[in-house]
Scaffold this active site. Structure first.
Site, PDB file in Angstrom:
ATOM      1  N   PHE A 200      25.506   3.176 -31.210  1.00 17.33           N
ATOM      2  CA  PHE A 200      24.083   2.941 -31.455  1.00 17.33           C
ATOM      3  C   PHE A 200      23.904   1.937 -32.588  1.00 17.33           C
ATOM      4  CE2 PHE A 200      25.143   6.403 -34.338  1.00 17.33           C
ATOM      5  CZ  PHE A 200      24.420   6.129 -35.493  1.00 17.33           C
ATOM      6  N   CYS A 201      22.763   1.251 -32.540  1.00 18.64           N
ATOM      7  CA  CYS A 201      22.351   0.312 -33.581  1.00 18.64           C
ATOM      8  C   CYS A 201      20.825   0.293 -33.594  1.00 18.64           C
ATOM      9  CB  CYS A 201      22.937  -1.077 -33.346  1.00 18.64           C
ATOM     10  SG  CYS A 201      22.471  -1.810 -31.764  1.00 18.64           S
ATOM     11  N   THR A 202      20.226  -0.609 -34.343  1.00 16.98           N
ATOM     12  CA  THR A 202      18.777  -0.572 -34.548  1.00 16.98           C
ATOM     13  C   THR A 202      17.998  -0.740 -33.252  1.00 16.98           C
ATOM     14  OG1 THR A 202      19.154  -1.543 -36.731  1.00 16.98           O
ATOM     15  CG2 THR A 202      16.873  -1.482 -35.925  1.00 16.98           C
ATOM     16  N   ILE A 229      18.046   2.736 -32.005  1.00 13.07           N
ATOM     17  CA  ILE A 229      17.440   3.765 -32.850  1.00 13.07           C
ATOM     18  C   ILE A 229      15.925   3.767 -32.720  1.00 13.07           C
ATOM     19  CG2 ILE A 229      17.137   4.526 -35.246  1.00 13.07           C
ATOM     20  CD1 ILE A 229      19.846   3.030 -35.801  1.00 13.07           C
TER      21      ILE A 229
END
Length: 289
Positions: A200-202, A229
């Site tokens: 996961f990332c932004t 996210i």
């Protein structure tokens, strides 16, 4: 490479209508060519809409981060839809009382997110796709305490703003260090290539590079959180998350309701400063990430 920038005489300001600004973010990996022509055309068309923000263009695709009033954003969407390569581009929406950009910039880069370096032109579009899990599925897996690795692909200063309770991270200063860090984690046994991994990332763009690359390296089951996210916050309320989320604009951080926390950013220390706190280096605190 050359960037086309337009200063806004009003800088960061509240919406003249009193309505919140709309923030748009999204990307698409697709082969692009004649980038200087595309750069000039997009800048001219978007400047006429009134939106501010940044467009990154590369041979491998487009990365979009824009903000404006609802009419301005609708007009910007129409500009992107007019090019069949960007038609129906998924753009995540959030709102803020202040516009988190002071310029309109359309830039040409080797990559829309740094990862492959000199090999970027061909590598990304040749990699296998990594399946995306809906945020609700990830939350359910966490509820069920399934045995999987939840891997934070972001930089260490982003992790400090907040992350999942169960997440592991690689202590990297920049995403271009990700491949080296994963290779090291495989060597020292801190990452198990046989266990399911959810990256996961932004907003999802880094995982679009990280997850397929990990499949190439022999990881047996690699996923990414659909929309990152920010989409997870919107769809689940931030379940199982501790803290806030760092963002790369003048909001600096948003909470689980996607609202700015009031944090600022010190460009000298490269640290997030919480409301009411002072920078450790005593430099003037700047809110431009």
């Amino acid at each position: 490479m050359q960037a086309i920038d337009t200063l806004n005489s009003g800088d960061i300001s509240a919406s003249p209508s009193g309505e919140p600004y709309i923030n748009l973010s999204g990307y698409r990996f697709i082969q692009l060519d004649y980038l200087p022509v595309l750069q000039a055309d997009l800048h001219q068309a978007l400047a006429e809409t009134g939106v501010l923000g940044t467009i990154l263009l590369a041979d491998e695709g487009i990365n979009v981060a824009l903000a404006g009033t609802r009419p301005e954003c609708d007009a910007a969407r129409a500009v992107l839809d007019a090019d069949e390569r960007f038609r129906d581009l998924w753009l995540k929406e959030s709102t803020s009382e202040l516009r988190p950009f002071s310029k309109l910039k359309v830039r040409i880069r080797h990559e829309i997110i740094a990862f492959d370096g000199a090999e970027a032109r061909t590598r990304q579009l040749q990699r296998p796709e990594a399946p995306a899990l809906p945020p609700e599925t990830v939350a359910q897996w966490l509820d069920e305490e399934r045995d999987f690795t939840l891997l934070d692909t972001r930089n260490v200063y982003e992790v400090e703003s907040g992350t999942f309770e169960q997440a592991e991270h690689l202590d990297i200063a920049h995403f271009r260090d990700y491949q080296r860090a994963v290779t090291q984690a495989l060597e020292d046994g801190s990452l198990d290539p046989s266990k399911p991994i959810v990256t996961f990332c932004t907003g999802g763009i880094r995982c679009e590079k990280a997850a397929p690359w990990m499949i190439e390296q022999g990881f047996s089951e690699v996923y990414q959180i659909e929309g990152g996210i920010l989409n997870y916050f919107e769809r689940t309320g931030g379940k199982h998350w501790n803290g806030d989320c760092f963002v790369f604009d003048d909001r600096v951080e948003v909470d689980r309701q996607l609202q700015p926390t009031g944090a600022t950013w010190c460009t000298s220390c490269q640290l997030t400063i919480q409301p009411g706190q002072h920078c450790v280096c005593q430099s003037p605190v700047q809110s431009e990430a």
